[in-house]
Write an enzyme that holds these catalytic residues in place. Sequence first.
Site, PDB file in Angstrom:
ATOM      1  N   ILE A  85     -21.885  17.438  51.767  1.00 42.11           N
ATOM      2  CA  ILE A  85     -22.459  16.361  50.938  1.00 42.11           C
ATOM      3  C   ILE A  85     -23.634  15.726  51.676  1.00 42.11           C
ATOM      4  CG2 ILE A  85     -22.041  14.121  49.835  1.00 42.11           C
ATOM      5  CD1 ILE A  85     -19.076  14.885  49.595  1.00 42.11           C
ATOM      6  N   ASP A 114     -24.293  13.498  63.555  1.00 36.91           N
ATOM      7  CA  ASP A 114     -23.353  14.582  63.285  1.00 36.91           C
ATOM      8  C   ASP A 114     -23.134  15.362  64.568  1.00 36.91           C
ATOM      9  OD1 ASP A 114     -21.994  16.948  62.046  1.00 36.91           O
ATOM     10  OD2 ASP A 114     -22.639  15.986  60.186  1.00 36.91           O
ATOM     11  N   ARG A 147       0.757  17.278  53.705  1.00 33.58           N
ATOM     12  CA  ARG A 147      -0.586  17.391  53.098  1.00 33.58           C
ATOM     13  C   ARG A 147      -1.116  15.996  52.713  1.00 33.58           C
ATOM     14  NH1 ARG A 147      -3.215  19.935  48.555  1.00 33.58           N
ATOM     15  NH2 ARG A 147      -5.089  18.709  48.314  1.00 33.58           N
ATOM     16  N   TYR A 179      -3.697  13.065  54.668  1.00 27.89           N
ATOM     17  CA  TYR A 179      -5.144  12.847  54.464  1.00 27.89           C
ATOM     18  C   TYR A 179      -5.363  11.741  53.438  1.00 27.89           C
ATOM     19  CZ  TYR A 179      -9.733  14.041  52.302  1.00 27.89           C
ATOM     20  OH  TYR A 179     -10.998  14.024  51.752  1.00 27.89           O
ATOM     21  N   LYS A 199      -6.899   7.974  54.032  1.00 37.32           N
ATOM     22  CA  LYS A 199      -8.075   7.529  53.261  1.00 37.32           C
ATOM     23  C   LYS A 199      -7.732   6.275  52.451  1.00 37.32           C
ATOM     24  CE  LYS A 199     -11.465  10.834  53.551  1.00 37.32           C
ATOM     25  NZ  LYS A 199     -12.899  10.594  53.773  1.00 37.32           N
ATOM     26  N   ARG A 241     -12.674  25.543  51.474  1.00 35.63           N
ATOM     27  CA  ARG A 241     -12.230  25.056  50.164  1.00 35.63           C
ATOM     28  C   ARG A 241     -12.520  26.089  49.080  1.00 35.63           C
ATOM     29  NH1 ARG A 241     -14.704  19.099  50.981  1.00 35.63           N
ATOM     30  NH2 ARG A 241     -16.112  20.353  52.261  1.00 35.63           N
ATOM     31  N   VAL A 274      -3.648  30.333  44.617  1.00 35.69           N
ATOM     32  CA  VAL A 274      -2.481  29.627  45.142  1.00 35.69           C
ATOM     33  C   VAL A 274      -1.541  29.258  43.989  1.00 35.69           C
ATOM     34  CG1 VAL A 274      -1.735  27.525  46.336  1.00 35.69           C
ATOM     35  CG2 VAL A 274      -3.730  28.799  47.164  1.00 35.69           C
ATOM     36  N   ARG A 309      -8.597  21.225  38.447  1.00 35.84           N
ATOM     37  CA  ARG A 309      -9.571  20.356  39.103  1.00 35.84           C
ATOM     38  C   ARG A 309     -10.752  20.154  38.159  1.00 35.84           C
ATOM     39  NH1 ARG A 309      -5.778  20.302  42.027  1.00 35.84           N
ATOM     40  NH2 ARG A 309      -5.710  20.544  44.296  1.00 35.84           N
ATOM     41  N   TYR A 316      -1.210  28.030  52.983  1.00 38.16           N
ATOM     42  CA  TYR A 316      -1.633  26.892  53.823  1.00 38.16           C
ATOM     43  C   TYR A 316      -0.678  26.601  54.979  1.00 38.16           C
ATOM     44  CZ  TYR A 316      -5.048  25.516  50.224  1.00 38.16           C
ATOM     45  OH  TYR A 316      -6.108  25.479  49.360  1.00 38.16           O
TER      46      TYR A 316
END
Length: 351
Positions: free
Chosen positions: A15, A34, A153, A156, A160, A204, A222, A229, A299
Site C-alpha cells: 500500500i 521502511d 490467527r 493479529y 489491531k 496473500r 483453502v 472477500r 497455514y
Amino acid sequence: MAMDRVALFGGAGFIGSHLTRRLLDEGYFLTVIDVDAEKIADLLPHDRIDFRELDIRDDNDDTVERIVETSDVVFDLIAYANPKQYVDMPLEVVHLNYDQNLRLVENCVETDTRLIQFSTSEVYGKMGHRQGDDKVFSEDDSDLIMGPVENHRWIYATAKQLLERMVHAHGIENGLDWTVIRPFNFIGREMDYLIEEPDAGTPRVFASFMSALLYDHPMYLVDGGENRRSFTHISDAVSAMVYILEGPERYNREVVNIGTPGNETSMHDFAYLMRDVYEDLSSDGEVPPIETVPGEEFYGEGYEDCERRIPEVTKLTDAGWEPQYDLRETLEEAMSYYVDMYERERAASLD
Ligand code: NAD
Ligand code: UGA
C-alpha cells in the site's frame, strides 16, 4: 495543504509504495521509513523524498520521534499483514503491530501530530458468520467478534483492535487528531512477492494465485474456497486515502472502511476468474489445476478463516468517492503487469 510534509511509516510496502507515488504526484514532501526500499527504488533519489532505511524496533536514538515531530501528518502502515505470519509467529506480530505501533502513536501525541493509522477489516472478526446477504460491516455500529484463543490467527485482529482503542483513547484524553483506516483486501501490482515453487512462501491470495498461474503450480483453494472477500483495486484505495488526507471532511477521530462492496466473491470464483483473465492475457494461455487444501494444513494449527467481509463505505461515498474498478477490471489491470513482466523476462532469457 499540498506543501505539507507527510511521513509514511512502512511507505515502501504494497500500500505504502502506491501511496508514496500518488502523494508525490500531488506535490507533497515525504519522509518514507521502511526496512527495505525495493518497491520504491525506481523513485530514489528524489528531491521530495527523504528515505530512511530503518527498522523501528531498533530505533535507539529517537529518530522516529524526530521524524514525527517534523511532519504535519503521519501515515502508519507498519505491520506484519499476512495470515501465515499470524499463525507462525504470534508474539512477534503483537510486538510489531501493537507495542511498536503504540510507541509511534505516543510520539504523535507528544508532538501534536495528526495520525492516519492503518488497521484492518479483520477487526470485524467472525461477524461475517452471522451475516445475511444484505449485511455490511459498519464502522460505528458493527460488533467486533473474535474466535477462540486457541485459534491464534485472531491475535493479529486483536492487536489491531487494541491499537485502535488506544488511538481513540488518546483522542479523548490527550487531544490526538487521528483517523483509523480499515482496508478490505486491496490488490494490485507489487503486492507481496511471487513464489516460483509452491513451498517457497505463503503470500496473500492474489499473489499466491498469480504465482501459480505464472510458474505453473497448483492454485490451492483453502477449505474449498467457500469463504468470501470484497477486493479493492489499490488505485481506488489510494484515492480514498488522499481524500481522507486532504478532503474537507478530514474524518478526524473517525474510523473509516475502505473497500469495494460490489466486488464480493467466493475464493472459489476468484480462482476461476483469475484463470479466465490469465487465459486472455497470456500468450500461452495454459492454466494450472485448482486443488483444495484444509486451512490447518495450508497455514498450520491455529488458523481459522473469516467467512465474509463486506464493507459499508457510505462515509466515503456520501462525500463523493466511488471505486472505479469492478472485480474483473481490477484483475485485468493487476495481472497484466505480472504477465507482461514475466513474458519480457522470459523473452530476454531466450535471447
Ligand atoms: P506490507 O507488508 O506490504 O507493508 C508493510 C511495510 O512495513 C513493508 O514495506 C515492511 O517492510 C514495513 N515494515 C515492517 N516492519 C517494519 C519495521 N520494523 N520497521 C520499518 N518498516 C517495517 O503490507 P501492506 O499490505 O502494504 O499493509 C500496510 C498496512 O495496511 C498494514 O498495517 C496492514 O496491516 C494494513 N492492511 C493492509 C491490507 C491490504 O489489503 N493490503 C488490508 C488490511 C490491513
Ligand atoms: C487479510 C490479511 O490479514 C491482511 O492483509 C488484511 O489485514 C486483511 O485480510 C484485509 O486484506 O482486509 P485474508 O483476507 O484472510 O487476510 O488473507 P488472504 O491471504 O488474502 O486470503 C483470502 C482468502 O483466500 C482466505 O480465505 C484464504 O484462506 C484464501 N487463500 C489464500 C486461498 O484459498 N489460497 C491461497 O493460496 C491463499
